[in-house]
Write a protein that holds these residues in place. Structure first.
Motif, short mmCIF file in Angstrom:
data_model
loop_
_atom_site.label_atom_id
_atom_site.label_comp_id
_atom_site.label_asym_id
_atom_site.label_seq_id
_atom_site.Cartn_x
_atom_site.Cartn_y
_atom_site.Cartn_z
N PRO A 32 56.45 78.94 88.43
CA PRO A 32 57.39 79.47 89.42
C PRO A 32 58.28 78.35 89.95
O PRO A 32 57.86 77.19 90.02
N ARG A 33 59.52 78.70 90.33
CA ARG A 33 60.42 77.64 90.78
C ARG A 33 61.38 78.15 91.85
O ARG A 33 61.61 79.35 91.97
N VAL A 34 61.89 77.19 92.64
CA VAL A 34 63.02 77.43 93.53
C VAL A 34 64.18 76.58 93.05
O VAL A 34 63.97 75.56 92.38
N CYS A 35 65.40 76.99 93.38
CA CYS A 35 66.59 76.26 92.95
C CYS A 35 67.25 75.59 94.15
O CYS A 35 67.25 76.13 95.26
N PHE A 36 67.80 74.42 93.90
CA PHE A 36 68.55 73.68 94.93
C PHE A 36 69.91 73.31 94.34
O PHE A 36 69.99 72.48 93.44
N VAL A 37 70.96 73.98 94.84
CA VAL A 37 72.33 73.66 94.40
C VAL A 37 72.79 72.46 95.22
O VAL A 37 73.05 72.56 96.41
N ASN A 38 72.89 71.32 94.56
CA ASN A 38 73.12 70.02 95.21
C ASN A 38 74.59 69.62 95.11
O ASN A 38 75.39 70.26 94.43
N LYS A 39 74.94 68.56 95.78
CA LYS A 39 76.26 67.92 95.70
C LYS A 39 77.40 68.84 96.13
O LYS A 39 78.51 68.77 95.60
N LEU A 40 77.14 69.71 97.12
CA LEU A 40 78.19 70.63 97.57
C LEU A 40 79.27 69.94 98.39
O LEU A 40 80.27 70.57 98.74
N ASP A 41 79.10 68.65 98.67
CA ASP A 41 80.13 67.89 99.38
C ASP A 41 81.18 67.33 98.41
O ASP A 41 82.21 66.81 98.86
N ARG A 42 80.95 67.45 97.10
CA ARG A 42 81.85 66.83 96.13
C ARG A 42 83.07 67.71 95.85
O ARG A 42 82.99 68.95 95.92
#
Length: 680
Positions: free
Chosen positions: A135-145
């Motif tokens: 099982p996994r969760v997602c993390f959408v990163n780098k939204l400041d770019r």
């Protein structure tokens, strides 16, 4: 030495951080260490201070090469939770590191670059997690770019990965104006000021958007959860705890589609990490959620310290201070220094030395490890990756791991006679640590040939020989690891091995057939009537496997062959295991020569990101390299070319691509499959 207390397994999480290279895995892990109090300063990958990238080569190159483990604590709803985290490599050459870690982890965090979205290695690690049911969760990163597109990334998770993304957060602002997230479960805003956040009302400008996404979240959950479906159809809103519980049930569900909560933020700017930690604890499984593990022998072990010991060795590492360390996941029972354990794969006993809790490059000696623990132990001399350790009185054999064959090779030779022994020792140690690294001796050239998963993989191994073992070696140019196979079946080949040495002779006769298959190799015994005694049949199998190592066309390893043993003959005095092994090997070679043998080459899945103006030139170059374009996409104003290209045509591609696009294009590639080399 720290004593071990009995733990509440429901408060334990064993997770991995996985992603495509440069998505921000290690940066995210470093922020987790900071916010959980493990470290008091934030380590950065770009300046070589990341704690999880503790090897010299990792700091020099700015990438993760080997998986590193650490343990931290996070309080939630008044309870302390222990989280063991493994930060895995993102580069495709080290995908085996991800594979063996996912085998022993209960959950995972998949990190995505908010600009690039789902990238090739993202798909690879996702499939690996699917294979092991993690099982996994997602993390959408780098939204400041600049160019970050959160909604596009969510759509790609659904389209490319075939998952059901449960959006539990919305970003507040975009690119340089990204300031926080909207919590869709509790309908509140989290706005960061420096390293911490404040809870506020949802900004009025996003209130309607938040309501729409909240309705979508409830609909997605209700579609897959009967309990919430009743509420949804009645028009009732679930409470906070009820919605959290439903999301957790869906995340852990073993059957049906992969359903995963999606978080967002920017780890580098310290935004979004604390609620991600809450999500790890709320939604990812504990060892207690993994009800039981079943061995290949059908034996069941439940996650309890009161059950007999069952543990899996998943990584070997050489430590300059303590020597050989074996990383193990304990599924049941207790692992204590001084105890004797049984390795059912090798049918040997081993004695446990010291037991360590590991924090990247540091170790903490502990009195024992129990069910749910991931630890390193000293003293295991014969146990290797994928082997089981268990109670000698209650044996169990856990499922092992399969590792891909190398696709690229280099030849190495010691520079001096003094380096010869050191080279052999270094290669043996490195092969022990890395199951995707293979070695063989080229009888024609006298060279030692190293096989690996890519140019970077072999470059790192050679550098490690020099840095860690003091070996100076002459290294040849990389070359493709070809394979051989057959195209047609051969029904009947008979070979008789007969040899007379004055005294006792050698005699064995075998009749076999062969045919092409999708798997690597299969041996089927159809002998009846005892014409080949039962105890000689494994020798025929072994002889065929001996012949598989050296094909008839160019001496490359063979693959994709089924051998059927139909008949044979023996002599009471002159037949032996050795004679039947020779007969099997020679019969196999004779059969292969009649079966239209062909040469296979590794084909790579290549993704090229290029500005629009260079698209034609890039596609033309792919064609010139015998490549086939599979798809064309757009991404953040650039064009994305996805193609299949033979590995032999990709050496030096990085320089050629930079030249034709003035340095503005980039590419990534990973092994796809073996394909027949065209004739002529």
């Amino acid at each position: 030495m720290r004593a071990m207390a009995t733990r509440d397994l429901t408060k334990v999480r064993n997770i991995g951080i996985m992603a495509h290279i440069d998505a921000g895995k290690t940066t995210t892990t470093e922020r987790i260490l900071f916010y959980t109090g493990v470290s008091y300063r934030i380590g950065e990958v770009h300046d070589g201070s990341a704690q999880m990238d503790y090897l010299k080569q990792e700091r020099d190159r700015g990438i993760t090469i080997t998986s590193a483990a650490t343990t931290c604590h996070w309080p939630l709803d008044g309870a302390d939770h222990t989280i063991t985290i493994i930060d895995t490599p993102g580069h495709v050459d080290f995908t085996v590191e991800v594979e063996r870690c996912l085998r022993v982890l209960d959950g995972a965090v998949t990190v995505f670059d908010g600009v690039a979205g789902v990238e090739p290695q993202s798909e690879t690690v996702w499939r690996q997690a699917d294979r092991y049911g993690v099982p996994r969760v997602c993390f959408v990163n780098k939204l400041d770019r600049t160019g970050a597109d959160w909604s596009r990334c969510v759509a790609m998770i659904a389209d490319r990965l075939g998952a059901v993304p449960l959006v539990v957060q919305l970003p507040i602002g975009a690119e340089s104006d990204f300031t926080g997230v909207i919590d869709l479960v509790e309908m509140r805003a989290l706005v960061w000021h420096g390293e911490d956040y404040t809870v506020t009302a949802i900004p009025s400008g996003q209130a309607e958007e938040a309501r729409l996404w909240r309705d979508r979240l409830l609909a997605d959950v209700a579609e897959h959860d009967d309990e919430l479906m009743e509420l949804y159809l009645a028009g009732d809103e679930p409470g906070r705890e009820r919605l959290h519980a439903a999301i957790r049930r869906l995340t852990l569900a073993p059957d049906g589609p992969t359903i995963t909560p999606v978080f967002c933020g920017t780890a580098f700017k310290n935004k979004g990490v604390q609620p991600l930690l809450d999500g790890i604890v709320r939604y990812l499984p504990s060892p207690a959620d993994i009800e039981a593990i079943e061995g290949e022998d059908g034996v069941i072990r439940r996650p309890s310290e009161h059950e007999p010991l069952a543990a899996l060795a998943f990584k070997i590492m050489s430590d300059p201070h303590v020597g050989r360390l074996t990383f193990v996941r304990v599924y049941s029972g207790r692992l204590e220094p001084g105890t004797v354990v049984w390795n059912p794969v090798r049918a040997t006993r081993e004695r446990i030395g010291k037991v360590y809790r590991v924090h990247a490059g540091r170790r903490e000696e502990i009195a024992a490890a129990g069910a749910g623990d991931i630890v390193a132990v000293m003293g295991l001399r014969g146990t290797t990756t994928g082997e089981t350790l268990c109670d000698p009185g209650h044996p169990v054999l856990l499922e092992s791991m399969d590792f891909p064959a190398p696709v690229i090779e280099i030849a190495v030779e010691p520079r001096s006679r003094g380096d010869r022994e050191k080279l052999a020792a270094a290669i043996a140690r490195l092969a022990e640590e890395d199951p995707s690294f293979q070695v063989h001796h080229d009888a024609e050239t006298g060279q030692t040939v190293l096989g690996g998963m890519g140019e970077l993989h072999l470059e790192v191994l050679v550098q490690s020989m020099k840095d860690d073992y003091g070996v100076e070696a002459a290294v040849g140019r990389p070359r493709v690891a070809y394979r051989e196979t057959i195209r047609k079946a051969v029904k009947k080949v008979v070979h008789t091995h007969r040899k007379q040495n004055g005294g006792r002779g050698e005699y064995a006769r075998v009749q076999i057939s062969i045919e092409p298959i999708a798997e690597l190799y299969e041996f089927v015994n159809k002998v009846t009537g005892g014409r080949v005694p039962t105890h000689f049949i494994p020798s025929v199998d072994a002889g065929c496997q001996d012949a598989m190592r050296c094909g008839v066309l160019a001496g490359h390893e063979m693959t994709g062959v089924r051998v059927v043993l139909h008949d044979g003959d023996h002599h009471v005095e002159d037949s032996s295991e050795h004679a039947f092994r020779i007969a099997g090997s020679r019969a196999f070679k004779e059969a292969v020569a009649q079966a239209s043998p062909v040469l296979l080459e590794p084909v790579m899945a290549v993704e090229i990101i290029t500005p629009e103006e260079y698209l034609g030139e890039v596609i033309g170059d792919v064609g010139a390299r015998r490549g086939r374009v599979q798809a064309l996409d757009e991404r953040s104003g650039a064009r994305v070319v996805r193609a299949l290209v033979p590995l032999s045509e990709m050496f030096g591609y990085v320089g050629d691509l930079r030249g034709m696009t003035k340095g503005r294009a980039a590419y990534a590639m990973q092994f796809e499959s073996y394909a027949e080399v065209p004739s002529g």
